[in-house]
Write a protein that holds these residues in place. Structure first.
Motif, short mmCIF file in Angstrom:
data_model
loop_
_atom_site.label_atom_id
_atom_site.label_comp_id
_atom_site.label_asym_id
_atom_site.label_seq_id
_atom_site.Cartn_x
_atom_site.Cartn_y
_atom_site.Cartn_z
N ALA A 78 0.75 -1.36 -0.03
CA ALA A 78 0.02 -0.10 0.14
C ALA A 78 0.95 1.42 0.07
O ALA A 78 0.39 2.29 -0.78
N LEU A 79 1.87 1.39 0.95
CA LEU A 79 2.86 2.40 0.86
C LEU A 79 3.56 2.74 -0.64
O LEU A 79 3.30 3.71 -1.17
N GLU A 80 3.86 1.52 -1.39
CA GLU A 80 4.45 1.55 -2.62
C GLU A 80 3.29 2.28 -3.62
O GLU A 80 3.52 3.05 -4.57
N GLN A 81 2.05 1.82 -3.49
CA GLN A 81 0.84 2.24 -4.34
C GLN A 81 0.80 3.83 -4.19
O GLN A 81 0.31 4.60 -5.12
N ARG A 82 0.84 4.34 -3.01
CA ARG A 82 0.75 5.76 -2.59
C ARG A 82 1.75 6.63 -3.07
O ARG A 82 1.73 7.74 -3.11
N ALA A 83 3.02 5.90 -3.36
CA ALA A 83 4.20 6.56 -3.57
C ALA A 83 4.48 7.15 -4.96
O ALA A 83 5.22 7.80 -5.28
N ARG A 84 3.30 6.71 -5.98
CA ARG A 84 3.56 7.11 -7.25
C ARG A 84 4.53 6.78 -7.99
O ARG A 84 5.45 7.70 -8.65
N LEU A 85 5.09 5.26 -7.69
CA LEU A 85 6.06 5.10 -8.44
C LEU A 85 6.15 4.86 -10.01
O LEU A 85 5.00 4.57 -10.42
N GLY A 86 7.12 5.00 -10.75
CA GLY A 86 6.89 4.81 -12.11
C GLY A 86 6.79 3.24 -12.65
O GLY A 86 7.02 2.42 -11.73
N ALA A 87 6.53 3.25 -13.94
CA ALA A 87 6.58 1.72 -14.38
C ALA A 87 7.72 1.02 -14.10
O ALA A 87 9.02 1.52 -14.19
N ASN A 88 7.70 -0.29 -13.51
CA ASN A 88 8.85 -0.92 -13.14
C ASN A 88 9.63 -0.59 -11.94
O ASN A 88 10.67 -1.03 -11.68
#
Length: 108
Positions: A78-88
């Protein structure tokens, strides 16, 4: 061990694959143990990955790009999903290694 039993010294991932994390272009790699993250493997390999939150996922400094084996790490938290990470992209402190993978980051 008694009775001809042997002790498994490798950490098999999915389908018996080793959990080897390769850090490109550093040419370093390390085997992740059960339930270890990419950040854990980076520390063992001597691959410098930024982090200032102690691996809790809130600083974002351990952001890596998956070059290969993205299917061999745990799903985004969930933290990563909120972090607005780019593709891959993943946070190395959150991605648990389940099989071989290769990663890089912008500051190597």
């Amino acid at each position: 061990m008694k009775g001809g039993a042997t002790r498994e010294t490798r950490a098999p991932g999915a389908e018996g694959e080793l959990r080897i994390v390769t850090f490109v272009p550093l040419g370093r790699s390390a085997e992740a143990k059960t339930d270890e993250t990419i950040l854990d493997a980076a520390r063992r390999a001597g691959a410098p990955l930024g982090n200032s939150c102690g691996g809790t996922g809130i600083c974002g400094r351990c952001r890596v790009s998956m070059i290969d084996g993205a299917d061999n790490v745990s799903p985004p938290t969930a933290l990563e999903q909120r972090a607005r990470l780019g593709a891959n992209e993943r946070l190395a402190c959150q991605a648990v290694v389940n099989g071989p993978c290769s990663v890089t980051t912008t500051y190597w």
